[in-house]
Scaffold this active site. Structure first.
Site, PDB file in Angstrom:
ATOM      1  N   GLU A 193       0.923  -1.278   0.145  1.00  0.00           N
ATOM      2  CA  GLU A 193      -0.426  -0.235   0.072  1.00  0.00           C
ATOM      3  C   GLU A 193       0.714   0.943  -0.368  1.00  0.00           C
ATOM      4  O   GLU A 193       1.472   1.797   0.658  1.00  0.00           O
ATOM      5  CB  GLU A 193      -0.549   0.166   1.110  1.00  0.00           C
ATOM      6  CG  GLU A 193      -1.749   0.964   1.033  1.00  0.00           C
ATOM      7  CD  GLU A 193      -3.077   1.311   2.328  1.00  0.00           C
ATOM      8  OE1 GLU A 193      -3.574   1.945   2.084  1.00  0.00           O
ATOM      9  OE2 GLU A 193      -3.693  -0.133   2.250  1.00  0.00           O
ATOM     10  N   ASP A 197      -1.648  12.214  -3.332  1.00  0.00           N
ATOM     11  CA  ASP A 197      -1.789  13.951  -3.143  1.00  0.00           C
ATOM     12  C   ASP A 197      -2.227  13.805  -4.629  1.00  0.00           C
ATOM     13  O   ASP A 197      -1.342  13.739  -5.491  1.00  0.00           O
ATOM     14  CB  ASP A 197      -0.108  14.184  -2.888  1.00  0.00           C
ATOM     15  CG  ASP A 197      -0.352  15.939  -3.080  1.00  0.00           C
ATOM     16  OD1 ASP A 197      -1.518  15.979  -3.716  1.00  0.00           O
ATOM     17  OD2 ASP A 197       0.363  16.268  -1.582  1.00  0.00           O
ATOM     18  N   LYS A 212      -2.461  21.778 -10.219  1.00  0.00           N
ATOM     19  CA  LYS A 212      -2.469  22.801 -10.771  1.00  0.00           C
ATOM     20  C   LYS A 212      -1.996  21.674 -11.712  1.00  0.00           C
ATOM     21  O   LYS A 212      -0.789  21.450 -11.843  1.00  0.00           O
ATOM     22  CB  LYS A 212      -1.596  23.768  -9.448  1.00  0.00           C
ATOM     23  CG  LYS A 212      -2.437  24.438  -8.779  1.00  0.00           C
ATOM     24  CD  LYS A 212      -1.752  25.618  -7.852  1.00  0.00           C
ATOM     25  CE  LYS A 212      -2.335  26.251  -7.205  1.00  0.00           C
ATOM     26  NZ  LYS A 212      -1.417  27.321  -5.977  1.00  0.00           N
ATOM     27  N   ASP A 266     -10.197  11.490  -5.742  1.00  0.00           N
ATOM     28  CA  ASP A 266     -12.124  12.130  -5.972  1.00  0.00           C
ATOM     29  C   ASP A 266     -11.300  13.103  -6.449  1.00  0.00           C
ATOM     30  O   ASP A 266     -12.167  14.156  -6.743  1.00  0.00           O
ATOM     31  CB  ASP A 266     -12.691  12.002  -4.353  1.00  0.00           C
ATOM     32  CG  ASP A 266     -11.533  12.944  -2.989  1.00  0.00           C
ATOM     33  OD1 ASP A 266     -10.288  13.100  -4.435  1.00  0.00           O
ATOM     34  OD2 ASP A 266     -11.507  13.079  -2.385  1.00  0.00           O
ATOM     35  N   ARG A 270      -9.270   7.636   6.628  1.00  0.00           N
ATOM     36  CA  ARG A 270      -9.704   8.879   7.051  1.00  0.00           C
ATOM     37  C   ARG A 270     -10.475   9.758   6.059  1.00  0.00           C
ATOM     38  O   ARG A 270     -11.141  10.647   6.145  1.00  0.00           O
ATOM     39  CB  ARG A 270      -8.991   9.024   8.376  1.00  0.00           C
ATOM     40  CG  ARG A 270      -8.964  10.735   9.228  1.00  0.00           C
ATOM     41  CD  ARG A 270      -8.637  10.360   9.865  1.00  0.00           C
ATOM     42  NE  ARG A 270      -7.361  10.163   9.928  1.00  0.00           N
ATOM     43  CZ  ARG A 270      -5.957  10.591  11.234  1.00  0.00           C
ATOM     44  NH1 ARG A 270      -6.174  10.201  12.160  1.00  0.00           N
ATOM     45  NH2 ARG A 270      -4.836   9.532  10.578  1.00  0.00           N
ATOM     46  N   TYR A 271      -9.278  10.067   5.326  1.00  0.00           N
ATOM     47  CA  TYR A 271      -9.166  10.683   4.090  1.00  0.00           C
ATOM     48  C   TYR A 271     -10.254  10.736   3.183  1.00  0.00           C
ATOM     49  O   TYR A 271     -11.192  12.254   2.975  1.00  0.00           O
ATOM     50  CB  TYR A 271      -7.304  10.917   3.181  1.00  0.00           C
ATOM     51  CG  TYR A 271      -8.212  11.407   2.444  1.00  0.00           C
ATOM     52  CD1 TYR A 271      -7.416  13.189   2.165  1.00  0.00           C
ATOM     53  CD2 TYR A 271      -8.226  11.716   1.197  1.00  0.00           C
ATOM     54  CE1 TYR A 271      -7.351  14.164   1.037  1.00  0.00           C
ATOM     55  CE2 TYR A 271      -8.248  13.019  -0.019  1.00  0.00           C
ATOM     56  CZ  TYR A 271      -7.906  13.621  -0.365  1.00  0.00           C
ATOM     57  OH  TYR A 271      -8.114  14.606  -1.112  1.00  0.00           O
TER      58      TYR A 271
END
Length: 259
Positions: free
Chosen positions: A91, A165, A169, A201, A240-241
Site C-alpha cells: 500500500e 496527493d 494545479k 476523488d 480517514r481521507y
C-alpha cells in the site's frame, strides 16, 4: 547528501512529512515499535527475511534502548511469521493506516508492506497495529519509489494507491506519482495477473491515471461497466481521507491487472 545527489533525485510526489508534535503514546510507538517493523533503508529487499523472524521474535523489549524501555510493553507479542498463501501486498501512501491494518487483519496469511512519508500517519498506523495485534505488516516512512526499486522482480500480488496527493494545479502535475517511469518500475515488481487498485476523488487525476495505465501495454483496465469505477471493490475499508470528501468529484475506483 550533496547538492549533486539531491539534483538527481526524482521530484517529491508528496507534501509535508510532519505536522503537529506527536502525542506521548505515538512517540513511544515510533521509538519502540517502528524499528521492529521497518523495511531496511538500503539494499535489495529479501521478502522472506523481512517477514521472518517476526518482529520481537525473542520477546518484548529486544532491541529497545534504555531510553525507550518503558515503552517495551507496546511491542506486540511474538507470533508465527505470516504465511505466503495470499502473497505480498503493497500500500503506497497509507495515510493513517486504517485501510492497511484492516486488510492485514482480514488477510492474516498475506504479507503487507505499507509506505507513508508523513510521520504523523506512520504513528497513527502503529497505534492501529498495536491495538489490532497484526503481525503481518512492515512499514517504510519515506518515498514508495525507494522501496519499489529494491523489491525483487515479480514479487507483488496486489498494490493499492488510495487517494494520493492530487497535485491539482497544472504546473504541479509533474509531481504526481503516476508517471511512465513509475509504471515501468511497478510493472517490474508485479507478478503476471497481479492487480493494481487506485482511487481518487479528483476528476482530473482519475483521467490522468486512466490515460497513463491504458497507454502502457503491461496493464489492462478491468472495468466493463460504469458501476465498476463508481463503487469500491469488495472488502474495501474506508480511509480517514476518503471520508473527508476533499476532492472535486465522487471517488473513482480503478483496477488494473498486470498482463
Amino acid at each position: 547528501m550533496t547538492p549533486e545527489m539531491d539534483e538527481n533525485r526524482p521530484l517529491r510526489t508528496y507534501g509535508r512529512i510532519k505536522a503537529r508534535t506527536l502525542k506521548p503514546r505515538q512517540a513511544g510507538l515510533v521509538e519502540a515499535l517502528l524499528p521492529h517493523l521497518a523495511v531496511p533503508e538500503e539494499g535489495a529487499i529479501d521478502v522472506d527475511e523481512l517477514f521472518s523472524p517476526p518482529p520481537c521474535g525473542a520477546g518484548p523489549g529486544v532491541g529497545v534502548t534504555a531510553a525507550s524501555s518503558q515503552n517495551a510493553a507496546l511491542i506486540p507479542p511474538s507470533q508465527p511469521s505470516p504465511a505466503r498463501g495470499e502473497g505480498l501486498i503493497l500500500e503506497i501512501g497509507f495515510g493513517g493506516g486504517e485501510h492497511l491494518v484492516a486488510q492485514a487483519v482480514a488477510h492474516p496469511d498475506a504479507r503487507f508492506i505499507g509506505v507513508e512519508p508523513f510521520l504523523n500517519g506512520v504513528a497513527s498506523c502503529l497505534r492501529h497495529i498495536e491495538e489490532s495485534g497484526a503481525q503481518n505488516i512492515r512499514l517504510h516512512q519515506g518515498d514508495a519509489r525507494d522501496v519499489i526499486a529494491r523489491l525483487p522482480d515479480g514479487s507483488l500480488d496486489l498494490a493499492y494507491i488510495l487517494f494520493p496527493d492530487p497535485w491539482p494545479k497544472t504546473r504541479h502535475h509533474k509531481r504526481r506519482l503516476i508517471q511512465p517511469e513509475f509504471l515501468s518500475e511497478l510493472a517490474r515488481v508485479m507478478k503476471p495477473g497481479a492487480e493494481m487498485r487506485f482511487a481518487t476523488d479528483w476528476a482530473n487525476y482519475a483521467s490522468w491515471t486512466l490515460e497513463h495505465f491504458t497507454r502502457d501495454p503491461r496493464f489492462v483496465w478491468t472495468a466493463e461497466r460504469a458501476e465498476d469505477w463508481r463503487t469500491p471493490w469488495p472488502g474495501h475499508a474506508t480511509t480517514r481521507y476518503e471520508a473527508k470528501r476533499l476532492g472535486d468529484c465522487a471517488p473513482v475506483w480503478l483496477r488494473f491487472v498486470r498482463a
